[in-house]
Design a protein around this motif. Sequence first.
Motif, PDB file in Angstrom:
ATOM      1  N   UNK A 162       8.338  -1.444   8.762  1.00  0.00           N
ATOM      2  CA  UNK A 162       8.219  -2.714   8.048  1.00  0.00           C
ATOM      3  C   UNK A 162       9.578  -3.401   8.004  1.00  0.00           C
ATOM      4  N   UNK A 163       9.566  -4.701   8.295  1.00  0.00           N
ATOM      5  CA  UNK A 163      10.762  -5.538   8.166  1.00  0.00           C
ATOM      6  C   UNK A 163      10.552  -6.477   6.987  1.00  0.00           C
ATOM      7  N   UNK A 164      11.430  -6.364   5.983  1.00  0.00           N
ATOM      8  CA  UNK A 164      11.285  -7.097   4.726  1.00  0.00           C
ATOM      9  C   UNK A 164      12.486  -8.011   4.515  1.00  0.00           C
ATOM     10  N   UNK A 165      12.240  -9.214   3.995  1.00  0.00           N
ATOM     11  CA  UNK A 165      13.317 -10.138   3.631  1.00  0.00           C
ATOM     12  C   UNK A 165      13.083 -10.641   2.216  1.00  0.00           C
ATOM     13  N   UNK A 166      14.188 -10.751   1.462  1.00  0.00           N
ATOM     14  CA  UNK A 166      14.132 -11.176   0.061  1.00  0.00           C
ATOM     15  C   UNK A 166      15.003 -12.410  -0.102  1.00  0.00           C
ATOM     16  N   UNK A 167      14.441 -13.471  -0.654  1.00  0.00           N
ATOM     17  CA  UNK A 167      15.185 -14.680  -0.990  1.00  0.00           C
ATOM     18  C   UNK A 167      15.403 -14.693  -2.502  1.00  0.00           C
ATOM     19  N   UNK A 197       6.861   1.992  -3.061  1.00  0.00           N
ATOM     20  CA  UNK A 197       5.785   2.220  -4.010  1.00  0.00           C
ATOM     21  C   UNK A 197       4.523   1.478  -3.608  1.00  0.00           C
ATOM     22  N   UNK A 198       4.657   0.213  -3.198  1.00  0.00           N
ATOM     23  CA  UNK A 198       3.479  -0.592  -2.852  1.00  0.00           C
ATOM     24  C   UNK A 198       2.864  -0.124  -1.542  1.00  0.00           C
ATOM     25  N   UNK A 199       3.698   0.115  -0.522  1.00  0.00           N
ATOM     26  CA  UNK A 199       3.174   0.558   0.770  1.00  0.00           C
ATOM     27  C   UNK A 199       2.561   1.950   0.643  1.00  0.00           C
ATOM     28  N   UNK A 200       3.144   2.808  -0.176  1.00  0.00           N
ATOM     29  CA  UNK A 200       2.583   4.138  -0.362  1.00  0.00           C
ATOM     30  C   UNK A 200       1.245   4.133  -1.065  1.00  0.00           C
ATOM     31  N   UNK A 201       0.875   3.009  -1.697  1.00  0.00           N
ATOM     32  CA  UNK A 201      -0.419   2.898  -2.367  1.00  0.00           C
ATOM     33  C   UNK A 201      -1.430   2.101  -1.552  1.00  0.00           C
ATOM     34  N   UNK A 202      -1.091   1.704  -0.331  1.00  0.00           N
ATOM     35  CA  UNK A 202      -1.979   0.892   0.505  1.00  0.00           C
ATOM     36  C   UNK A 202      -2.341   1.642   1.774  1.00  0.00           C
ATOM     37  N   UNK A 203      -3.431   1.208   2.398  1.00  0.00           N
ATOM     38  CA  UNK A 203      -3.861   1.785   3.669  1.00  0.00           C
ATOM     39  C   UNK A 203      -3.109   1.137   4.824  1.00  0.00           C
ATOM     40  N   UNK A 204      -3.039   1.864   5.915  1.00  0.00           N
ATOM     41  CA  UNK A 204      -2.288   1.369   7.063  1.00  0.00           C
ATOM     42  C   UNK A 204      -2.916   0.102   7.634  1.00  0.00           C
ATOM     43  N   UNK A 205      -4.236   0.031   7.641  1.00  0.00           N
ATOM     44  CA  UNK A 205      -4.905  -1.163   8.165  1.00  0.00           C
ATOM     45  C   UNK A 205      -4.516  -2.406   7.376  1.00  0.00           C
ATOM     46  N   UNK A 207      -1.728  -2.807   5.659  1.00  0.00           N
ATOM     47  CA  UNK A 207      -0.306  -3.102   5.876  1.00  0.00           C
ATOM     48  C   UNK A 207      -0.090  -3.820   7.206  1.00  0.00           C
ATOM     49  N   UNK A 208      -0.870  -3.452   8.222  1.00  0.00           N
ATOM     50  CA  UNK A 208      -0.656  -4.027   9.552  1.00  0.00           C
ATOM     51  C   UNK A 208      -1.383  -5.344   9.759  1.00  0.00           C
ATOM     52  N   UNK A 209      -2.416  -5.638   8.977  1.00  0.00           N
ATOM     53  CA  UNK A 209      -3.238  -6.827   9.246  1.00  0.00           C
ATOM     54  C   UNK A 209      -3.210  -7.790   8.069  1.00  0.00           C
ATOM     55  N   UNK A 210      -4.383  -8.057   7.506  1.00  0.00           N
ATOM     56  CA  UNK A 210      -4.487  -9.156   6.551  1.00  0.00           C
ATOM     57  C   UNK A 210      -3.946  -8.816   5.167  1.00  0.00           C
ATOM     58  N   UNK A 211      -3.565  -7.554   4.915  1.00  0.00           N
ATOM     59  CA  UNK A 211      -3.087  -7.189   3.586  1.00  0.00           C
ATOM     60  C   UNK A 211      -1.610  -7.420   3.355  1.00  0.00           C
ATOM     61  N   UNK A 212      -0.895  -7.943   4.354  1.00  0.00           N
ATOM     62  CA  UNK A 212       0.564  -8.085   4.208  1.00  0.00           C
ATOM     63  C   UNK A 212       0.944  -9.107   3.140  1.00  0.00           C
ATOM     64  N   UNK A 244       5.284  -5.869  10.618  1.00  0.00           N
ATOM     65  CA  UNK A 244       4.861  -4.503  10.312  1.00  0.00           C
ATOM     66  C   UNK A 244       4.172  -3.935  11.543  1.00  0.00           C
ATOM     67  N   UNK A 245       4.681  -2.814  12.024  1.00  0.00           N
ATOM     68  CA  UNK A 245       4.173  -2.210  13.253  1.00  0.00           C
ATOM     69  C   UNK A 245       4.066  -0.704  13.076  1.00  0.00           C
ATOM     70  N   UNK A 246       3.177  -0.098  13.825  1.00  0.00           N
ATOM     71  CA  UNK A 246       3.136   1.372  13.835  1.00  0.00           C
ATOM     72  C   UNK A 246       4.329   1.920  14.613  1.00  0.00           C
ATOM     73  N   UNK A 247       4.556   3.215  14.589  1.00  0.00           N
ATOM     74  CA  UNK A 247       5.656   3.784  15.384  1.00  0.00           C
ATOM     75  C   UNK A 247       5.486   3.500  16.870  1.00  0.00           C
ATOM     76  N   UNK A 248       6.605   3.432  17.579  1.00  0.00           N
ATOM     77  CA  UNK A 248       6.569   3.074  18.989  1.00  0.00           C
ATOM     78  C   UNK A 248       5.798   4.092  19.822  1.00  0.00           C
ATOM     79  N   UNK A 249       5.753   5.349  19.373  1.00  0.00           N
ATOM     80  CA  UNK A 249       5.065   6.374  20.163  1.00  0.00           C
ATOM     81  C   UNK A 249       3.557   6.131  20.230  1.00  0.00           C
TER      82      UNK A 249
END
Length: 407
Positions: A162-167, A197-205, A207-212, A244-249
Amino acid sequence: MAWNEPGNSGGSSGNDGNNDGGNKGNKDPWGNRNNNNNSDGPPDFDEIVRNLFGALTGKKGGGNRGSGGGGSNSNGGLPLVPMMILVAVVVVVAFIGKGFGVVNEQERAVVLRFGSYIETKGPGLRWNPPLIDKVFTENVTRVRLWSTQEEMLTKDLNIVDIKLSVQYSIDSAEDFILRVKSPIDSLQQAANSALRHVVGSALMHDVLTEGRAAIAIEVRSRLQEYLNAYTTGILVDKVNIEDSNPPKQVQGAFDDVIKAREDEERFQNEAQSYANGVVPQAEGESARMIEAARAYKDEVIARAEGEANRFELLLAEYKKAPEVTRQRLYLETVQEVMEKSSKVMVDVEGGNNMMYVPLDKLMESSNIAATEGRRGFTRQEIEQLTNHIKSEILNDLPDPTSRRSGR
């Protein structure tokens, strides 16, 4: 005996020829201070002050000394007290001038006096005594940016990048400067904690799609709570999950999964579009058939009611004149039937021959002739021909009372 007694001093000045005797008679350990030609020993303090004042004012310091006037000021000298007052005035003016400063519109000034917080000054001219007050200025309107990129574990035990930016901006200059030693480090650590904390409480789908978007909103709320608890004086304006992307492997496998989901959504949209086109059409056709059935029903009922009313009226007339009414009904029925027929057959009672007049063929030939520009039989001529044939057949019968004709 004193070092510099008047007798010894006078003897020394009186005997110019005997230098040895004069030096022995003078008990001053610094030598003869009144002798201008003698450069031995440290300089006089008054002379130093006069030379300094002369350098400042442009006047020549030192003045003329009398031959016996030891340490007194002569013409052109300056007293020590006014000189000290002038130096004090200059120092005070410099001290006051150094305390002035300007706070810009975007800034706030936090003032400390002997290390203790005094006040926070807004835009405008300020004055604080130097060496006593310490002033820290901070821009409170500029929006600042901090970003990070981390690998985190989701609720379903998958790893995401995950790449995060804070203003953020400064909400309280006092808290930002005084409450926390390093508020930027506190912001970074709090942002990482809230994101984990937030990502650890969410599903991967999600995080990667419409839940961002929902995750970014929740991270901002939690991050602001942390910063308020730490009294950092920082206001979080916006949090963006830029990528937000899965691991490169396993990137290829996840791309296939995402493509399959996109195909699924596309097929569902196409099916829904087809349903949106077919269902209204079917509903419209159904409504049209229902309306046509209702119209037919109303028509049949109205026709039946009309026939019933006509029959009742006809019955009343039949009761008045049965024979006339019967004959009229017979003629009307025969006329109605024969008008719909294009063929005429003539039968003679007692004979074996039946004559057939093809009126439809005659009419068709007449229409073809009219189309081709030739003259054909008219309807009136065909009827005249039919009547003529009928009359000839009836005239050939032996008994006119036994013949029967039909049309």
